[in-house]
Motif scaffolding. Structure first.
Motif, PDB file in Angstrom:
ATOM      1  N   SER A  37       0.827  -1.208   0.000  1.00  0.00           N
ATOM      2  CA  SER A  37       0.000   0.000   0.000  1.00  0.00           C
ATOM      3  C   SER A  37       0.861   1.258   0.000  1.00  0.00           C
ATOM      4  O   SER A  37       0.360   2.347  -0.311  1.00  0.00           O
ATOM      5  N   LEU A  38       2.137   1.111   0.322  1.00  0.00           N
ATOM      6  CA  LEU A  38       3.070   2.248   0.330  1.00  0.00           C
ATOM      7  C   LEU A  38       3.898   2.310  -0.944  1.00  0.00           C
ATOM      8  O   LEU A  38       4.869   3.064  -1.022  1.00  0.00           O
ATOM      9  N   THR A  39       3.516   1.534  -1.952  1.00  0.00           N
ATOM     10  CA  THR A  39       4.295   1.470  -3.190  1.00  0.00           C
ATOM     11  C   THR A  39       3.404   1.675  -4.410  1.00  0.00           C
ATOM     12  O   THR A  39       2.184   1.575  -4.336  1.00  0.00           O
ATOM     13  N   ARG A  40       4.047   1.967  -5.532  1.00  0.00           N
ATOM     14  CA  ARG A  40       3.382   1.902  -6.836  1.00  0.00           C
ATOM     15  C   ARG A  40       3.911   0.629  -7.494  1.00  0.00           C
ATOM     16  O   ARG A  40       5.101   0.545  -7.817  1.00  0.00           O
ATOM     17  N   PHE A  48       8.693   2.515  -4.042  1.00  0.00           N
ATOM     18  CA  PHE A  48       8.188   3.031  -2.771  1.00  0.00           C
ATOM     19  C   PHE A  48       7.776   4.496  -2.934  1.00  0.00           C
ATOM     20  O   PHE A  48       8.551   5.327  -3.386  1.00  0.00           O
ATOM     21  N   ILE A  49       6.526   4.820  -2.534  1.00  0.00           N
ATOM     22  CA  ILE A  49       6.039   6.205  -2.662  1.00  0.00           C
ATOM     23  C   ILE A  49       5.431   6.726  -1.358  1.00  0.00           C
ATOM     24  O   ILE A  49       4.776   7.774  -1.334  1.00  0.00           O
ATOM     25  N   GLY A  50       5.594   5.991  -0.263  1.00  0.00           N
ATOM     26  CA  GLY A  50       5.099   6.466   1.028  1.00  0.00           C
ATOM     27  C   GLY A  50       3.575   6.460   1.113  1.00  0.00           C
ATOM     28  O   GLY A  50       2.912   5.512   0.689  1.00  0.00           O
ATOM     29  N   LEU A  51       3.035   7.547   1.607  1.00  0.00           N
ATOM     30  CA  LEU A  51       1.594   7.636   1.854  1.00  0.00           C
ATOM     31  C   LEU A  51       0.805   8.206   0.674  1.00  0.00           C
ATOM     32  O   LEU A  51      -0.374   8.535   0.830  1.00  0.00           O
ATOM     33  N   GLU A  52       1.430   8.320  -0.483  1.00  0.00           N
ATOM     34  CA  GLU A  52       0.772   8.935  -1.629  1.00  0.00           C
ATOM     35  C   GLU A  52      -0.498   8.190  -2.042  1.00  0.00           C
ATOM     36  O   GLU A  52      -1.502   8.805  -2.417  1.00  0.00           O
ATOM     37  N   GLY A 255      -5.841  -0.767 -13.154  1.00  0.00           N
ATOM     38  CA  GLY A 255      -4.398  -0.995 -13.092  1.00  0.00           C
ATOM     39  C   GLY A 255      -3.706  -0.244 -11.973  1.00  0.00           C
ATOM     40  O   GLY A 255      -2.474  -0.254 -11.892  1.00  0.00           O
ATOM     41  N   PHE A 256      -4.478   0.385 -11.072  1.00  0.00           N
ATOM     42  CA  PHE A 256      -3.877   1.114  -9.946  1.00  0.00           C
ATOM     43  C   PHE A 256      -3.754   0.162  -8.758  1.00  0.00           C
ATOM     44  O   PHE A 256      -4.501   0.250  -7.775  1.00  0.00           O
ATOM     45  N   TYR A 257      -2.797  -0.743  -8.840  1.00  0.00           N
ATOM     46  CA  TYR A 257      -2.691  -1.808  -7.845  1.00  0.00           C
ATOM     47  C   TYR A 257      -2.293  -1.278  -6.463  1.00  0.00           C
ATOM     48  O   TYR A 257      -2.824  -1.713  -5.441  1.00  0.00           O
ATOM     49  N   GLY A 258      -1.362  -0.347  -6.426  1.00  0.00           N
ATOM     50  CA  GLY A 258      -0.963   0.231  -5.150  1.00  0.00           C
ATOM     51  C   GLY A 258      -2.100   0.993  -4.504  1.00  0.00           C
ATOM     52  O   GLY A 258      -2.319   0.904  -3.296  1.00  0.00           O
ATOM     53  N   GLY A 263      -6.539   1.076  -0.472  1.00  0.00           N
ATOM     54  CA  GLY A 263      -7.962   1.050  -0.169  1.00  0.00           C
ATOM     55  C   GLY A 263      -8.338  -0.154   0.679  1.00  0.00           C
ATOM     56  O   GLY A 263      -9.150  -0.050   1.599  1.00  0.00           O
ATOM     57  N   ASN A 264      -7.739  -1.296   0.389  1.00  0.00           N
ATOM     58  CA  ASN A 264      -7.992  -2.488   1.196  1.00  0.00           C
ATOM     59  C   ASN A 264      -7.508  -2.311   2.629  1.00  0.00           C
ATOM     60  O   ASN A 264      -8.159  -2.765   3.574  1.00  0.00           O
ATOM     61  N   VAL A 265      -6.365  -1.680   2.794  1.00  0.00           N
ATOM     62  CA  VAL A 265      -5.851  -1.408   4.136  1.00  0.00           C
ATOM     63  C   VAL A 265      -6.816  -0.484   4.877  1.00  0.00           C
ATOM     64  O   VAL A 265      -7.128  -0.693   6.059  1.00  0.00           O
ATOM     65  N   ILE A 266      -7.301   0.549   4.187  1.00  0.00           N
ATOM     66  CA  ILE A 266      -8.251   1.488   4.803  1.00  0.00           C
ATOM     67  C   ILE A 266      -9.541   0.767   5.179  1.00  0.00           C
ATOM     68  O   ILE A 266     -10.097   0.987   6.268  1.00  0.00           O
ATOM     69  N   LEU A 267     -10.024  -0.111   4.299  1.00  0.00           N
ATOM     70  CA  LEU A 267     -11.233  -0.867   4.604  1.00  0.00           C
ATOM     71  C   LEU A 267     -11.018  -1.760   5.823  1.00  0.00           C
ATOM     72  O   LEU A 267     -11.895  -1.873   6.693  1.00  0.00           O
ATOM     73  N   PHE A 268      -9.853  -2.388   5.897  1.00  0.00           N
ATOM     74  CA  PHE A 268      -9.507  -3.217   7.051  1.00  0.00           C
ATOM     75  C   PHE A 268      -9.546  -2.395   8.339  1.00  0.00           C
ATOM     76  O   PHE A 268     -10.104  -2.823   9.356  1.00  0.00           O
ATOM     77  N   LEU A 269      -8.983  -1.195   8.294  1.00  0.00           N
ATOM     78  CA  LEU A 269      -8.961  -0.329   9.478  1.00  0.00           C
ATOM     79  C   LEU A 269     -10.365   0.152   9.836  1.00  0.00           C
ATOM     80  O   LEU A 269     -10.711   0.250  11.019  1.00  0.00           O
ATOM     81  N   ILE A 270     -11.181   0.453   8.821  1.00  0.00           N
ATOM     82  CA  ILE A 270     -12.567   0.886   9.078  1.00  0.00           C
ATOM     83  C   ILE A 270     -13.342  -0.218   9.775  1.00  0.00           C
ATOM     84  O   ILE A 270     -14.056   0.015  10.765  1.00  0.00           O
ATOM     85  N   VAL A 271     -13.207  -1.450   9.262  1.00  0.00           N
ATOM     86  CA  VAL A 271     -13.900  -2.586   9.881  1.00  0.00           C
ATOM     87  C   VAL A 271     -13.442  -2.765  11.322  1.00  0.00           C
ATOM     88  O   VAL A 271     -14.261  -2.972  12.237  1.00  0.00           O
ATOM     89  N   ALA A 272     -12.127  -2.659  11.550  1.00  0.00           N
ATOM     90  CA  ALA A 272     -11.597  -2.823  12.900  1.00  0.00           C
ATOM     91  C   ALA A 272     -12.094  -1.720  13.830  1.00  0.00           C
ATOM     92  O   ALA A 272     -12.509  -1.978  14.962  1.00  0.00           O
ATOM     93  N   VAL A 273     -12.056  -0.472  13.344  1.00  0.00           N
ATOM     94  CA  VAL A 273     -12.463   0.670  14.178  1.00  0.00           C
ATOM     95  C   VAL A 273     -13.948   0.590  14.544  1.00  0.00           C
ATOM     96  O   VAL A 273     -14.336   0.985  15.653  1.00  0.00           O
TER      97      VAL A 273
END
Length: 289
Positions: A37-40, A48-52, A255-258, A263-273
């Protein structure tokens, strides 16, 4: 002493296969998802592109409506599964003669592929040729465009989700109701209580662990739902039935895999929160009881 230590060590070895499966199927992909999620990246290379990716995801045009739809979808499906599951659970633990057949009928949709259910109901909900509107026309009623009306589409898919998943909720409620000791019913009968007192004073409070399970499983399932929405509406009309998961899939298709991984990480965090505090609240209520 050595014999006891050997037995303990020996028993732990039986956990190794499950540990390996958990590591390969859940833990490792989760860690890699956070990293990618931190890469393109594409299928052969990454940068590696950080939080972009996260910044781009939060600038997504349909994210606000997707988040709103996700919450509505999760709440509606969860509420209906709890209410209908409890009602049907009570009905199917009564002295009804055909209850065993009805249990099988109710649980059958749970076994059917979600994609197959989505395709079938898409055909049934067709505005002019669908079975539902044809049945309504036969009795002189004009049916709406279930999946084309912006006000009905999301709720239409939610009702299909409830139809498919209600069997699992009913099974949980049946297990909870059957486990209630008969002493409570006998005491109520001695006190002259009727069917309503039995339901409200015994079944509802003592089946609370079952209600807890149905709420958590249904709510998390609603937040993560994708396949039924995509099969029936693909997020349309417009963005009116887009959920967070369908937005993520559209990014993956582009084709925007990163970006989709973020988005999957954000969804995971939303479900957890949302789910973890809800689970803690329900557990606390159960302990207080």
């Amino acid at each position: 002493m050595k014999s006891i230590m050997f037995k303990r060590t020996y028993s732990y070895w039986f956990l190794v296969p499950a540990g390996i499966v958990y590591l390969l199927i859940f833990l490792l992909p989760t860690i890699l998802s956070f990293f990618f999620s931190l890469t393109r990246w594409d299928l052969v290379d990454w940068t590696f592109i950080g939080l972009e990716n996260f910044r781009m995801f939060f600038r997504e045009q349909s994210l606000a409506i997707g988040f709103q739809n996700t919450l509505i979808y999760a709440v509606v499906t969860c509420f209906l599964k709890v209410v209908l599951g409890l009602f049907l659970g009570v009905l199917l633990t009564s002295k009804l003669r055909s209850k065993h057949l009805l249990r099988s009928i109710l649980f059958f949709p749970t076994l059917v592929s979600t994609i197959a259910v989505g395709i079938a109901f898409s055909m049934m909900m067709h505005p002019s040729q669908g079975l539902i509107n044809s049945a309504l026309a036969a009795i002189g009623l004009s049916g709406p465009d279930w999946l084309g009306d912006t006000k009905l589409a999301l709720l239409s898919v939610a009702f299909v989700d409830v139809w498919k998943g209600i069997g699992f909720a009913v099974v949980i409620y049946i297990a909870g109701i059957v486990s209630i000791p008969t002493d409570y019913y006998e005491a109520l009968q001695i006190d002259g209580g009727g069917g309503w007192h039995k339901f409200w004073s015994i079944i509802v409070p003592l089946s609370r662990p079952a209600t807890h399970s149905v709420i958590i499983l249904s709510f998390i399932g609603g937040l993560r739902s994708f396949d039924l929405i995509w099969t029936m509406t693909k997020g349309g009309p417009g963005f009116t039935t887009d959920l967070i998961a369908s937005i993520i899939y559209k990014q993956y298709q582009g084709g925007f895999y990163g970006l989709s991984t973020a988005g999957n990480v954000i969804l995971f965090l939303i479900v957890a929160v949302l789910a973890v505090p809800l689970n803690m609240y329900l557990n606390r209520k159960e302990v207080e009881r």
